[in-house]
Design a protein around this motif. Structure first.
Motif, PDB file in Angstrom:
ATOM      1  N   UNK A 428      62.093  26.249  64.936  1.00 34.86           N
ATOM      2  CA  UNK A 428      62.851  24.967  65.043  1.00 34.86           C
ATOM      3  C   UNK A 428      64.080  25.562  65.878  1.00 34.86           C
ATOM      4  N   UNK A 429      64.471  26.523  65.832  1.00 36.70           N
ATOM      5  CA  UNK A 429      65.797  26.904  66.611  1.00 36.70           C
ATOM      6  C   UNK A 429      65.264  26.980  67.903  1.00 36.70           C
ATOM      7  N   UNK A 430      64.233  27.535  68.429  1.00 39.78           N
ATOM      8  CA  UNK A 430      63.768  27.761  69.798  1.00 39.78           C
ATOM      9  C   UNK A 430      63.507  26.287  70.474  1.00 39.78           C
ATOM     10  N   UNK A 431      63.142  25.590  69.637  1.00 33.78           N
ATOM     11  CA  UNK A 431      62.685  24.216  70.147  1.00 33.78           C
ATOM     12  C   UNK A 431      64.067  23.217  70.475  1.00 33.78           C
ATOM     13  N   UNK A 432      64.928  23.499  69.671  1.00 32.02           N
ATOM     14  CA  UNK A 432      66.568  23.301  69.893  1.00 32.02           C
ATOM     15  C   UNK A 432      66.959  23.617  71.146  1.00 32.02           C
ATOM     16  N   UNK A 433      66.848  24.979  71.344  1.00 31.74           N
ATOM     17  CA  UNK A 433      67.341  25.663  72.404  1.00 31.74           C
ATOM     18  C   UNK A 433      66.690  25.224  73.785  1.00 31.74           C
ATOM     19  N   UNK A 434      65.183  25.036  73.761  1.00 32.07           N
ATOM     20  CA  UNK A 434      64.613  24.460  74.796  1.00 32.07           C
ATOM     21  C   UNK A 434      64.966  23.082  75.275  1.00 32.07           C
ATOM     22  N   UNK A 435      65.086  22.243  74.317  1.00 33.12           N
ATOM     23  CA  UNK A 435      65.580  20.999  74.539  1.00 33.12           C
ATOM     24  C   UNK A 435      66.859  20.745  75.178  1.00 33.12           C
ATOM     25  N   UNK A 436      67.786  21.484  74.629  1.00 34.53           N
ATOM     26  CA  UNK A 436      69.055  21.498  75.230  1.00 34.53           C
ATOM     27  C   UNK A 436      69.103  22.111  76.724  1.00 34.53           C
ATOM     28  N   UNK A 437      68.363  23.076  76.896  1.00 35.84           N
ATOM     29  CA  UNK A 437      68.338  23.391  78.231  1.00 35.84           C
ATOM     30  C   UNK A 437      67.589  22.634  79.361  1.00 35.84           C
ATOM     31  N   UNK A 438      66.850  21.719  78.705  1.00 32.76           N
ATOM     32  CA  UNK A 438      66.173  20.853  79.480  1.00 32.76           C
ATOM     33  C   UNK A 438      67.017  19.533  79.615  1.00 32.76           C
TER      34      UNK A 438
END
Length: 441
Positions: A428-438
């Motif tokens: 969940x944390x990684x998905x949040x990070x990737x979405x923010x970076x996009x």
């Protein structure tokens, strides 16, 4: 039994077999061909009498002390030997004073220290000035990693030679020599088949001393026939080794079958099967440290971020095995095996590692992006090293959109977390990070 004992008493010596057979020349020495084979560095240094201070690092029973004694015989130097277990700083200084006097008289002193890792920092420091002046040639033997156990100042002045566990072929040759040598059991009639000799070699697990001690015990307990022949049977060996599965690793196949069974039982969350296969390996004479190493690998390969405590448990089990050895450490291995069987599983770390290794091997070696390079010199700054670097801690989110992979690999995903155990939160944390970076959030 009294008749069997007399067979050894006739030799008029109480020395153990391993002591009687200790090699006195390089050509008699078994193993370590990577160091002592024709043209190898250590052999050349010995034969040319160009020995300098060195550390022999290797497991027990591979010939560290024996090699030091051979060197002492071949080199033109006084030989002093003492153990770090029984010697203190007073003994160290006494030996150093003696070596200094010899140096003034033009004589070198070869000082051999067994288990040098047991010396504390002050004791090790006491050697430094004498090693630097050349008063002594220090030869230390250790079973521990010198990088961690030897002072860096002393270690930097010594050449480290890594001695390997003896191969089964080496041990078989050693056992054959023991059965035929006049210094060993050559004066006796011993009936012992090749299978039994190989079983002793496997049981010794790379340790020459263990191999010879086991052979001596087996012959001592052998069945004596009317003509005086001592018969060493599989049953006799089973009693001496206290193992039922003498042929556990007869051809290597069973060894790999059992470790595979243990690994796959834990992966399948079957603690009963895992404990059974563990005990089968231990009963067959497997090195508990080997099993512990496999558990450490399993903790990251098959559990990973789903339960990072698994790695700590596995490492703790290895340390417990190292401290206690068999038979006491069997319960610690059982503890780790059951924990690894019952905890959440994920192979995401393993897959990430394998995918990244494949790219490293098959794709061009791209340069590190300049924005994440250090720029310690003016020239490097002028060449844009570190330019546009974004410090994550300066941001409210503790994140930046700076690219850290080479351009050709931008956006590549290696680590794909699962949803088991604690890795679900990581996912969940990684998905949040990737979405923010996009820029989606």
């Amino acid at each position: 039994m009294m008749e069997q004992m007399s067979l050894f008493d006739d030799r008029k010596t109480s020395a153990r077999l391993a002591s009687r057979l200790r090699p006195e020349a390089l050509d008699e020495y078994v193993g370590q061909q990577h160091l002592l084979g024709p043209g190898k560095l250590l052999r050349q240094l010995i034969e040319k009498d160009q020995i300098s201070s060195m550390i022999f690092w290797g497991p027990p029973g591979v010939g560290k002390t024996t090699l030091a004694r051979i060197i002492a015989k071949l080199t033109r130097a006084d030989f002093i030997e003492f153990s770090a277990v029984t010697s203190g700083i007073k003994e160290v200084r006494s030996v150093m004073d003696r070596a200094e006097e010899s140096r003034k008289m033009g004589m070198r002193t070869l000082l051999f220290i067994d288990e040098i890792h047991r010396f504390n920092k002050a004791q090790q420091d006491a050697f430094l000035p004498y090693v630097e002046k050349g008063s002594i040639i220090l030869v230390g033997a250790t079973t521990e990693n010198p990088s961690f156990e030897i002072n860096s100042a002393l270690l930097s002045r010594c050449k480290v030679f890594v001695l390997k566990a003896l191969e089964e072929e080496d041990l078989c040759r050693l056992l054959h020599h023991a059965l035929t040598s006049p210094k060993g059991l050559g004066s006796m009639q011993v009936d012992m088949g090749e299978e039994e000799i190989a079983a002793v070699a496997r049981f010794a697990n790379g340790d020459g001393r263990t191999a010879l001690n086991t052979l001596e015990m087996a012959v001592l307990n052998g069945e004596v026939s009317g003509d005086g022949t001592v018969h060493v049977t599989e049953e006799v060996l089973a009693q001496c080794m206290n193992r039922r599965s003498l042929l556990y690793d007869k051809n290597g196949e069973e060894h790999y079958n059992l470790i595979s069974a243990l690994h796959k039982s834990m992966r399948n969350s079957d603690p009963d099967a895992a404990v059974y296969w563990l005990c089968r390996m231990l009963d067959g004479g497997e090195d508990p440290l080997y099993i512990a190493r496999r558990l450490i690998r399993f903790a990251s390969e098959d559990v990973g971020m789903a339960d990072s405590n698994a790695l700590q448990v596995a490492v703790a089990a290895y340390q417990a095995c190292h401290f206690l050895g068999m038979p006491e450490c069997d319960v610690h291995l059982t503890h780790a095996v059951v924990y690894l069987s019952m905890t959440a599983k994920s192979n995401a770390l393993y897959m990430a590692c394998e995918m990244a290794k494949k790219d490293v091997r098959t794709l061009p070696a791209e340069p590190v992006p300049k924005q994440i390079c250090n720029a310690p010199t003016r020239l490097m700054k002028e060449l844009d090293y570190g330019k546009n670097y974004e410090y994550a801690h300066d941001t409210e989110e503790k994140l930046t959109r700076m690219q850290c992979l080479p351009d050709s690999l931008a956006g590549r995903r290696y680590y794909r977390p699962g949803v088991q155990g604690r890795e679900k939160a990581v996912k969940e944390r990684l998905e949040q990070i990737l979405a923010w970076k996009k820029g989606d959030r």
